[in-house]
Design an enzyme around this catalytic site. Sequence first.
Site, PDB file in Angstrom:
ATOM      1  N   ASP A 224       1.024  -1.176   0.048  1.00 54.94           N
ATOM      2  CA  ASP A 224      -0.030  -0.017   0.012  1.00 54.94           C
ATOM      3  C   ASP A 224       0.934   1.395   0.010  1.00 54.94           C
ATOM      4  O   ASP A 224       0.768   2.331   0.867  1.00 54.94           O
ATOM      5  CB  ASP A 224      -0.892   0.137   1.296  1.00 54.94           C
ATOM      6  CG  ASP A 224      -1.583  -1.303   1.500  1.00 54.94           C
ATOM      7  OD1 ASP A 224      -1.899  -2.024   0.742  1.00 54.94           O
ATOM      8  OD2 ASP A 224      -1.838  -1.587   2.885  1.00 54.94           O
TER       9      ASP A 224
ATOM     10  N   GLU B 196     -11.028   0.660  -2.401  1.00 54.71           N
ATOM     11  CA  GLU B 196     -10.243   1.334  -1.458  1.00 54.71           C
ATOM     12  C   GLU B 196      -9.327   2.067  -2.086  1.00 54.71           C
ATOM     13  O   GLU B 196      -8.876   2.373  -3.214  1.00 54.71           O
ATOM     14  CB  GLU B 196      -9.837   0.349  -0.610  1.00 54.71           C
ATOM     15  CG  GLU B 196      -8.987  -0.982  -1.169  1.00 54.71           C
ATOM     16  CD  GLU B 196      -8.929  -1.930  -0.465  1.00 54.71           C
ATOM     17  OE1 GLU B 196      -9.684  -2.246   0.661  1.00 54.71           O
ATOM     18  OE2 GLU B 196      -7.962  -2.846  -0.638  1.00 54.71           O
TER      19      GLU B 196
END
Length: 604
Positions: free
Chosen positions: A37, A208
Amino acid sequence: MSDMQLRQLTSLFPLLAIGLAQQSTITNPILPGFHPDPSCIYVPEWNNTFFCTTSTFNWFPGLPVYASRDLLHWKHVSNALSRPEQLPYLGYINRGQSGIYAPTLRYHDGVFTIITTLANQALPRENLTRWDNIIFNTKDPYGEWDDPIHYYGPGIDPSPFWDENGVAWVTSTFNSSGVVHAPVNLTTGEVTLPFKWLWIGTGGAAPEAAHVYKKDDWYYVLLAEGGTREKHMVTMARSRSLHGPYEGSPDNPLLTAYNNTESYFQAVGHVDLFQDGKGQWWAAGLTVRAGGEYAKDPYHANFPMGHETFLVPVEWPEGEFPNFTNVSGTISGDFHLPQPSGPETVPEQGPGQLVDADDEVDFEPGSQIPPHFLHWRIPHTDNYKVSPEGHENTLALRSSMLNLTGYDGDSTLGRGQTFISRRQSHSLFKFNVEVDWKDSLVRDSEELGIAIMQDQSQHFDIGIVLLSSTEPKNQTSGIIWQIPPTESGYINETTSLEPNGPPKPYIRFGGIGITGFRRPEQTIWVEEVTELPKDFSAGPAGTKDEELRVFWYTRGDLLVPIYSGTTVGAYATSNGRYGEGAFETYISKWRYIGIEQVIEESKQ
Ligand SMILES: *[C@@H]1O[C@H](CO)[C@@H](O)[C@H](O)[C@H]1NC(C)=O
Ligand SMILES: *[C@@H]1O[C@H](CO)[C@@H](O)[C@H](O)[C@H]1NC(C)=O
Ligand SMILES: *[C@@H]1O[C@H](CO)[C@@H](O)[C@H](O)[C@H]1NC(C)=O
Ligand SMILES: *[C@@H]1O[C@H](CO)[C@@H](O)[C@H](O)[C@H]1NC(C)=O
Ligand SMILES: *[C@@H]1O[C@H](CO)[C@@H](O)[C@H](O)[C@H]1NC(C)=O
Ligand SMILES: *[C@@H]1O[C@H](CO)[C@@H](O)[C@H](O)[C@H]1NC(C)=O
Ligand SMILES: *[C@@H]1O[C@H](CO)[C@@H](O)[C@H](O)[C@H]1NC(C)=O
Ligand SMILES: *[C@@H]1O[C@H](CO)[C@@H](O)[C@H](O)[C@H]1NC(C)=O
Ligand SMILES: *[C@@H]1O[C@H](CO)[C@@H](O)[C@H](O)[C@H]1NC(C)=O
Ligand SMILES: *[C@@H]1O[C@H](CO)[C@@H](O)[C@H](O)[C@H]1NC(C)=O
């Protein structure tokens, strides 16, 4: 400089030799090993430096900050979460895949901000305290970061976008159903409710990691969809107004490895975009090195390097959606790197080393524990002492009662697990550390050793343990999920009697793994004990090191890095007995050597 960087540099020469002077080459992953991420920025004001941070879940210190000027050499320069008091609750988070979720790193008005979520998956979705949204600020990315500011916001993966009035609109992806945003004061945590819907995405699962960018009078929302596994993808939408309505690109998904089973780099998604000083756009994102089988069955795939960070050049023509380059191990093209590459471009400031550097740590008197060393959850800091008197050039470890499995595999309720480690940064590596067990281990069940760890339900340990009996324990499949915590939240200190007869030292290879995505019924417990030979060392198989003999193997797919990755390090535990600090031991000559970085699927 490590092996990988050397190869990145030498790989330039054949291209230059055949006269393609315009060509540039980058080697992925840029942040190898446990680096999920990513979020990255380019900061001209700070000497034309790029900075990135990544998710760290339950590991401490958390939120590492890497700096680079050539996009190839990344130095670890700080940890935004570096003091236990910044986030004590991290020690109490329950489920293994909770913790610090995807951060966003931004620079605005002289301040660096990391905004992220401390997720507690054990709470129900309706309960918004499940998502503790937090903001870390600093004016010096090479130094300490401030204590986090908590703000009330739904969902995960927050990201700020500053409008022309300097108001930070923070996006969040909410309840798996799209992107919302609201103004948040990043120095006070004050939120102007309500959060308003921006874009629901293209219909892929789990939208997301939203980020908003403004370019050529368009506002763009970038999103990850499809879940963070085989269907992971990058989608985008745009609008003339920050507040929408947003219209998706007709070419969505703009980047994915799904259906591209030829690629060794799978699960591509969760990207952040940034532009360098020459105007070239770049995307940093999440990938796993798994190969084509991953697309068919990600739950049983073998990808022990976990979630890593890739970099690709991006063409973003005026007035259009960006055009991403597919992710691969070596990317060559007529894009321009920001400056000539070389280790001399690495920032001097900051305490850390290159992201994939080897370790040669001798715990010299007056030295600090290196900033890239990691603990599982918040450490009890007095369990780790560098060079205590009489034991110079060692790291003293005070044992914990909990072993790495803990008592339910998934929580510690604030107790420490004495373990110190670093990321596995290479496909093939060698890790060794000298341990002093003879004067340390006295009673039955006292144990010290080294482990490769993904979380409490996935780790393999090789240790020296004192045992009075080697009767196999009745560890049944799934047992770690069945033992409830005691009412007080703590296991009582046992007062069990010393067993008859002196305990003897054994080498124990033990561990726990899961085939399949957190399916308790598929938990595998292994335990093998061998009487301790007089002289021994333990190391990886296949390195042709004559001194090593193979004791046991474990399969990589028993360490499924669901969202994270693995670390290697040393532990000391009394396996549930005698209370905290039952013994003290000393480790020294800590060595990690990266041997090989596999960047394409073997064709055998
Ligand atoms: C979020 O989703 C869950 C599960 O679908 C639902 O129970 C919950 O009410 C939702 N929460 C909100 C605030 O919409
Ligand atoms: C949410 O969870 C917290 C922590 O467990 C608890 O204190 C609080 O009462 C819960 N709130 C609701 C509305 O259930
Ligand atoms: C944030 O709050 C502080 C303190 O109230 C205030 O001084 C500052 O102007 C606010 N920032 C923004 C962008 O509104
Ligand atoms: C991948 O393949 C499936 C099945 O053929 C198809 O439905 C899907 O649209 C494809 N996805 C992408 C992103 O190409
Ligand atoms: C990227 O890979 C996909 C296959 O997944 C292919 O269809 C596409 O053309 C590739 N894009 C580029 C720019 O090479
Ligand atoms: C995207 O880039 C690839 C590789 O440079 C090129 O072949 C393709 O035409 C581009 N697509 C668009 C829509 O510009
Ligand atoms: C800026 O970076 C260059 C290398 O690119 C280095 O020589 C110089 O010392 C740096 N300056 C500062 C102030 O960090
Ligand atoms: C040991 O495990 C078996 C199942 O494999 C179970 O039947 C037995 O009751 C267990 N014994 C104890 C003492 O827990
Ligand atoms: C733990 O100790 C407390 C007090 O000493 C006692 O009340 C409790 O029953 C014990 N719990 C267990 C699970 O043994
Ligand atoms: C790990 O510790 C628990 C108690 O916390 C204990 O029940 C278990 O047997 C220990 N594991 C080993 C392999 O000794």
